[in-house]
Design a protein around this motif. Structure first.
Motif, PDB file in Angstrom:
ATOM      1  N   VAL A 129       0.858  -1.183   0.000  1.00 27.53           N
ATOM      2  CA  VAL A 129       0.000   0.000   0.000  1.00 27.53           C
ATOM      3  C   VAL A 129       0.896   1.235   0.000  1.00 27.53           C
ATOM      4  CG1 VAL A 129      -1.888   1.207   1.173  1.00 27.53           C
ATOM      5  CG2 VAL A 129      -1.727  -1.292   1.330  1.00 27.53           C
ATOM      6  N   PRO A 130       1.258   1.738  -1.192  1.00 26.95           N
ATOM      7  CA  PRO A 130       2.093   2.937  -1.261  1.00 26.95           C
ATOM      8  C   PRO A 130       1.302   4.177  -0.838  1.00 26.95           C
ATOM      9  CG  PRO A 130       1.958   1.821  -3.407  1.00 26.95           C
ATOM     10  CD  PRO A 130       0.982   1.177  -2.496  1.00 26.95           C
ATOM     11  N   CYS A 131       2.009   5.207  -0.437  1.00 23.57           N
ATOM     12  CA  CYS A 131       1.320   6.415   0.018  1.00 23.57           C
ATOM     13  C   CYS A 131       0.661   7.183  -1.119  1.00 23.57           C
ATOM     14  CB  CYS A 131       2.286   7.330   0.763  1.00 23.57           C
ATOM     15  SG  CYS A 131       3.551   8.054  -0.293  1.00 23.57           S
ATOM     16  N   CYS A 132       1.265   7.165  -2.305  1.00 20.48           N
ATOM     17  CA  CYS A 132       0.781   8.037  -3.385  1.00 20.48           C
ATOM     18  C   CYS A 132       0.499   7.291  -4.687  1.00 20.48           C
ATOM     19  CB  CYS A 132       1.821   9.117  -3.649  1.00 20.48           C
ATOM     20  SG  CYS A 132       2.267  10.026  -2.161  1.00 20.48           S
ATOM     21  N   ALA A 133       0.178   6.029  -4.595  1.00 19.01           N
ATOM     22  CA  ALA A 133      -0.090   5.224  -5.791  1.00 19.01           C
ATOM     23  C   ALA A 133      -1.094   4.129  -5.428  1.00 19.01           C
ATOM     24  CB  ALA A 133       1.205   4.606  -6.302  1.00 19.01           C
ATOM     25  N   PRO A 134      -1.677   3.475  -6.422  1.00 21.70           N
ATOM     26  CA  PRO A 134      -2.636   2.403  -6.130  1.00 21.70           C
ATOM     27  C   PRO A 134      -1.989   1.215  -5.423  1.00 21.70           C
ATOM     28  CG  PRO A 134      -2.732   3.056  -8.456  1.00 21.70           C
ATOM     29  CD  PRO A 134      -1.555   3.744  -7.853  1.00 21.70           C
ATOM     30  N   SER A 135      -2.765   0.554  -4.595  1.00 16.21           N
ATOM     31  CA  SER A 135      -2.294  -0.657  -3.919  1.00 16.21           C
ATOM     32  C   SER A 135      -2.108  -1.769  -4.948  1.00 16.21           C
ATOM     33  CB  SER A 135      -3.301  -1.121  -2.879  1.00 16.21           C
ATOM     34  OG  SER A 135      -3.476  -0.134  -1.899  1.00 16.21           O
ATOM     35  N   TYR A 136      -1.219  -2.692  -4.635  1.00 19.67           N
ATOM     36  CA  TYR A 136      -0.991  -3.838  -5.516  1.00 19.67           C
ATOM     37  C   TYR A 136      -0.480  -5.011  -4.697  1.00 19.67           C
ATOM     38  CZ  TYR A 136       3.954  -2.459  -5.351  1.00 19.67           C
ATOM     39  OH  TYR A 136       5.210  -2.131  -4.930  1.00 19.67           O
ATOM     40  N   MET A 137      -0.508  -6.171  -5.316  1.00 22.81           N
ATOM     41  CA  MET A 137       0.074  -7.366  -4.711  1.00 22.81           C
ATOM     42  C   MET A 137       1.442  -7.581  -5.344  1.00 22.81           C
ATOM     43  SD  MET A 137      -1.936  -8.586  -2.392  1.00 22.81           S
ATOM     44  CE  MET A 137      -1.478 -10.269  -2.100  1.00 22.81           C
ATOM     45  N   HIS A 138       2.428  -7.719  -4.502  1.00 24.69           N
ATOM     46  CA  HIS A 138       3.776  -8.024  -4.965  1.00 24.69           C
ATOM     47  C   HIS A 138       3.890  -9.548  -4.976  1.00 24.69           C
ATOM     48  CE1 HIS A 138       8.150  -8.730  -4.121  1.00 24.69           C
ATOM     49  NE2 HIS A 138       8.183  -8.033  -5.249  1.00 24.69           N
ATOM     50  N   VAL A 139       4.011 -10.117  -6.167  1.00 26.45           N
ATOM     51  CA  VAL A 139       4.153 -11.565  -6.321  1.00 26.45           C
ATOM     52  C   VAL A 139       5.607 -11.818  -6.701  1.00 26.45           C
ATOM     53  CG1 VAL A 139       3.434 -13.611  -7.610  1.00 26.45           C
ATOM     54  CG2 VAL A 139       1.758 -11.849  -7.043  1.00 26.45           C
ATOM     55  N   SER A 140       6.302 -12.554  -5.851  1.00 29.02           N
ATOM     56  CA  SER A 140       7.702 -12.855  -6.143  1.00 29.02           C
ATOM     57  C   SER A 140       7.866 -14.360  -6.277  1.00 29.02           C
ATOM     58  CB  SER A 140       8.614 -12.318  -5.042  1.00 29.02           C
ATOM     59  OG  SER A 140       8.281 -12.889  -3.791  1.00 29.02           O
TER      60      SER A 140
END
Length: 96
Positions: A78-89
């Motif tokens: 959940v970045p402060c100034c961008a859309p949330s995303y799922m980090h898949v590694s």
């Protein structure tokens, strides 16, 4: 083992899966860690549509498991100034 060829193949397979689910960000490269007994290839994907995470992880595992031992993780970002995303590694370990 041709590491550069494997890196390109893993990146291409990852990007095809992301495109299949209309994800907006593609990956540029795969990282490589060389160890005495194995080589590990590391990839990192951003998935913005949370409904696609499990499908992308399943497709990814099917596509890359033939290379070696696979581990796939995901974590919500959940970045402060961008859309949330799922980090898949993922990492693929190939014994030497």
């Amino acid at each position: 083992m041709d590491k550069e060829a494997i890196k390109k193949e893993l990146a291409n397979k990852s990007n095809k899966i992301l495109a299949k689910y209309d994800e907006q960000e593609m990956i540029d490269t795969i990282s490589v860690m060389n160890m005495s007994a194995k080589t590990v290839f590391l990839g990192s994907l951003r998935v913005y549509n949370f409904d696609n995470v499990s499908k992308i992880k399943n497709d990814l595992e099917k596509e890359i498991k033939s290379y070696g031992k696979v581990a796939i993780r995901d974590e919500k970002v959940v970045p402060c100034c961008a859309p949330s995303y799922m980090h898949v590694s993922f990492n693929v370990s190939i014994n030497k």
